[in-house]
Design an enzyme around this catalytic site. Sequence first.
Site, PDB file in Angstrom:
ATOM      1  N   GLU A 184       0.791  -0.931  -0.012  1.00 42.51           N
ATOM      2  CA  GLU A 184       0.183   0.027  -0.414  1.00 42.51           C
ATOM      3  C   GLU A 184       0.947   1.603  -0.004  1.00 42.51           C
ATOM      4  OE1 GLU A 184      -3.429   1.838   2.670  1.00 42.51           O
ATOM      5  OE2 GLU A 184      -2.695  -0.192   3.661  1.00 42.51           O
ATOM      6  N   ASP A 185       2.173   1.060   0.470  1.00 36.16           N
ATOM      7  CA  ASP A 185       2.380   2.554   1.150  1.00 36.16           C
ATOM      8  C   ASP A 185       3.967   2.585   0.242  1.00 36.16           C
ATOM      9  OD1 ASP A 185       0.583   3.480   2.172  1.00 36.16           O
ATOM     10  OD2 ASP A 185       1.273   2.494   4.328  1.00 36.16           O
TER      11      ASP A 185
END
Length: 727
Positions: A76-77
């Site tokens: 996600e990051d």
Amino acid sequence: MIRITDILDKIYEYSPDADVSLIDRAYIYSARVHEGQVRLSGEPYLSHPLEVANILADMKLDMESIAAALLHDVIEDTPATKEDIADMFGPGVAHIVEGVTKLSALHASTKVAQQAESLRKMILAMADDIRVVLIKLADRLHNMRTLKYHKKPEKQAAIAQETLDIYAPIAARLGIFWIKNELEEIAFFYTLREEHDRILTLVNKAKDEQEAYINEVSASLHYKMEEMELPCQIKGRFKSFYSIYQKMLSQGLEFDEVYDLIAFRIILDTVPQCYAAMGAVHSMWKPIYYKIKDYIGNPKPNMYQSIHTTVIGPKGERVEIQIRTHEMDRVAESGIAAHWSYKEGTRIDENTGELFAWIRNLVENQENLKDPDEFLENVRIDLYPGEIYVFTPVGEIKTLPKKATPVDFAYRIHTEVGAQCTGARVNGKLVPLSHELRTGDTIEIITTKGHNPSRDWLNFVKTVKAKTKIRAYINAREKERSYSLGREMCEKTFRKRNQNFNALIKSGDIARVADILGFKTIDDLIAHVGFGQMTALQLLKRAVPEFEKDLEDADDALIEKIVSRPSDKQRTTGIIVKGLNDILVRFSKCCNPLPGDPIIGYITQGQGVAIHRKNCINILKMSSERVIEVEWASGIKESYPASICIKTDDRHGLLADIAAVISKAGINILNAHSETSVEGISIFYFTIMVESSAQLKKVMAELRRVKTVNEVKRVITEDITSGSQSK
């Protein structure tokens, strides 16, 4: 900050032969891809995956789970992909990380749809691989622990509310009660700060006394278990603030009416020892038969096992005791995680018991539903047993406490909708505003412009918001009326003394008095006069000091006449109002206060001061502006009526035994009647004359020791006359 070595030490404790190379590699990779990222706390972002992995190590999970926890945010990051994770750490870790990422990626158009979709994904993830949800719970737990670093209170409250709505119930349904309890406690702090702080203060006040009680009960239990040759561990603990608040809310109790603030736990080696321990406890203290619950023979769906019993312990206090084995205690704390093997290369045995039965059933029943709202409707009932789930006419979902009414629903929509509510349709039919809503109901609120809340609504609304808004409106109206009355009284009194009230306001003399007395505005001071808590003459004396001597001379005779020769009735009330004994007071019949009870006064029109117990439900409905501090006078030896209800199994000579206990205490019986059900349960109602609440508690404790008596409680007088009619 947690270090990777701390996590590895924990793993070696529960799995000495574990191959931690996977975790080492996951840590190095996570540190590299998160380099330069910082959390709101100012710490390196790597601190978060380390904390999440540490929580999973506390739960004794397998190596794949802990490696996935270290990597749970990388897709996600960071630029990392699922394929990258699979190549480096294997398909198992990649599958878990992708599952956690999907739970975070919500793109629903509305908040309601987003919540429904979040819950749908959570249920599906549990059926697919429970470890995905365990990591998500650990992720949310660390985020809640660091919620203070969010600068916006509204953001903190929103995250905390979502935690109460979704994550805490999921943890409870999985049986992971230590996570559920911590999530609720932190969320309670951010969603209902005033209530949290109030309960914190009340618990702290009672703590010394309660800790002494814990030591006393624990010592008695230890002695009995040693006598019975039952080696065990005994724990005594305070209940969580949130569970205390929920009990007060759901049962309409005040803090001092919640009897089970403390719970004891006896932990033994085997199941037969648990039943032997229950027998030992019941031989020490009288059990309350309907409070005995055997979750060992009948485990809860989330695998929880324990024997629960409540007994009448030392000093006549109820004591809740849980009895379980060490294995049951581990499961009670860790739930489904306790059944997840930490051994390398193995998975949980899904054929063991019914661990996954409820999850599988949920998914099988709902897998063809495409509408997230419909999925939520069918699932949420199972996760939220203490709440109901209702709809607006356009299908929007609203969650309310059980027994909530259309007025609660209206205030849930908007404050103005609540205030202007004049009717409601439930599932297309008109219902009273006091109608109890049920899960699945569709509610349409009928409003009338210019309509205002009614005081009667306080008798049936259940939500904090509705009660707060209704009371605020009533107090504002009371203040408005009192201001008009107070101004009229001041103008007349000042005019009689050749003073101009309006001129004194303009000159600042009245403002000076308001400031000295601690009022925020002159209007508050005038309303104070209208409420009868201060006379216009007293205000004049303070505003124009040079007139005070003349006024005192003129009023001395009247004061002497009224105050110095009170009637016999006044002299024996035993109540001091604002430091004076000789004020007309009367005791309210709604709560029958006794010396020793915390009390409060309420200024009535033409009938002096009504004395209530501080936890009386009627005081909560009355205007706070008319409440006045009162106290019991010392040295008063008067008797006051008190009413009690005794529930017992019927037997020969029972009434004589009860009457003998009351008589032995030197107490007179004013009134008594009884009822017996077809099941053989007798209910006795007595009105007795006692000198204090302490004397009442003492005789109630003695009555609880009478053979076959199950329950003794204090009731209001009206309950005695209405008890038989309501049955």
